[in-house]
Design an enzyme around this catalytic site. Structure first.
Site, mmCIF file in Angstrom:
data_model
loop_
_atom_site.group_PDB
_atom_site.id
_atom_site.type_symbol
_atom_site.label_atom_id
_atom_site.label_comp_id
_atom_site.label_asym_id
_atom_site.label_seq_id
_atom_site.Cartn_x
_atom_site.Cartn_y
_atom_site.Cartn_z
ATOM 1 N N PRO A 108 0.844 -1.197 0.000
ATOM 2 C CG PRO A 108 0.121 -0.903 2.206
ATOM 3 C CD PRO A 108 0.900 -1.848 1.326
ATOM 4 C CB ALA B 125 -0.707 7.327 1.008
ATOM 5 C CB CYS C 26 3.014 5.223 7.833
ATOM 6 S SG CYS C 26 3.228 6.738 6.852
#
Length: 330
Positions: A16, A18, A101
């Site tokens: 993933p 962003a 993150c």
């Protein structure tokens, strides 16, 4: 590899990212054989508000193959529970909790890698998400906050005890951000600490690198992030190589152009022509650069990155991949 009700035959996931792993990119990766793809990270608060950006990020890839995985960044158990439940109601089949993150915007809100500094809170967030989601829940983390606190094995054990079905480890600490090289061998300590599947992440940029990554980390699979930008088929190439030991041929320039145009069209359909084109710029530049054409036609490349007309962008892209460029690249 079994994760909840999903039986996964391959060993290569798309990470993933962003603003990067939009539904179209995920669809291309799946079509070329990625084991599974994880949607862009969404904030628990954004899910609760139902804002437009979050709805866009929740858009499912329409390609068949692989579960619909939504990654959530939450800083408290209540928010994690609401977000996980809401994502499942929207169609998510698997929830991934972001505890890795490193960006200041996320860690400053006590989410992402900041949770590696409070394992009790992290444990409660996992428990709340598992209870609310009733679908597989995984956790993505780093090795630790810094070199003095490499506590990924402890967080992975806690996640397993609270019902997590899988963990992914990026082989850097938060303090490293994306500097230096990912420490694949350090991931082996996490694999030794848990019985659930472990995915290794960080600096995997080729099928051969994936093989070394698995050997050093002893992980069950690899996750590919930045290296797939401009090459979403790479994840499937890695899955195929790990399965067969044979390298697949790279897509031709004509095939790369077709994929780039498909990506642009899908983004325009999902976000609107202008917003889709703006979002696509980083992808289009990467498609050009990964094909080795960026330096051969710099004027068109620059024009492509400021163009506001989708049809003109398509013409510019086709021009970069045109016959003269093909001959120059040959």
């Amino acid at each position: 590899m079994r994760v909840g009700r999903f039986e996964l035959s391959g060993r290569a996931f798309l990470a993933p990212m962003a603003g990067v792993t939009d539904a179209s990119m995920r669809g291309v990766a799946l079509r070329f054989g990625a084991t599974a793809v994880v949607g862009e990270m969404v904030a628990a608060a954004g899910l609760a508000r139902g804002d437009r950006e979050t709805r866009t990020r929740l858009a499912r890839s329409r390609s068949e193959g692989g579960p619909d995985i939504v990654q959530i960044a939450a800083c408290d158990p209540e928010g994690a529970a609401r977000a996980a439940g809401g994502a499942v109601e929207a169609g998510a089949e698997w929830i991934d909790l972001n505890m890795g993150c490193p960006c200041k915007r996320v860690t400053g809100g006590l989410a992402g890698a900041a949770l590696m500094r409070d394992l009790d809170l992290a444990r409660r967030i996992v428990a709340a998400a598992v209870e609310a989601a009733r679908v597989p829940v995984s956790v993505k983390m780093r090795l630790g906050w810094d070199e003095a606190s490499r506590n990924a094995p402890a967080l992975a054990r806690a996640a397993q005890e609270e019902g997590a079905a899988l963990v992914t480890i990026h082989g850097r600490t938060r303090r490293q951000l994306y500097q230096g090289r990912a420490d694949w061998a350090a991931i082996a300590a996490v694999k030794a600490a848990v019985q659930i599947p472990v995915i290794a992440n960080g600096d995997c940029d080729s099928p051969q690198a994936a093989k070394d990554m698995l050997r050093l980390s002893r992980a069950d699979a690899v996750m590919i992030g930045r290296a797939a930008l401009g090459r979403p088929w790479l994840v499937g190439d890695v899955a195929s190589y790990l399965d067969t030991g044979r390298l697949r041929p790279e897509p031709s320039l004509a095939e790369r152009l077709e994929i780039a145009l498909e990506h642009l069209t899908a983004l325009g359909r999902a976000m609107g022509p202008l917003a889709g084109l703006r979002h696509a710029r980083k992808h289009l530049a990467a498609y050009v650069d990964c094909a080795g054409l960026g330096d051969r036609d710099p004027a068109r490349r620059r024009a492509l990155l400021v163009e506001t007309d989708p049809d003109e962008a398509r013409r510019l892209l086709a021009g970069i991949f045109s016959a003269p460029s093909l001959e120059a690249a040959a």
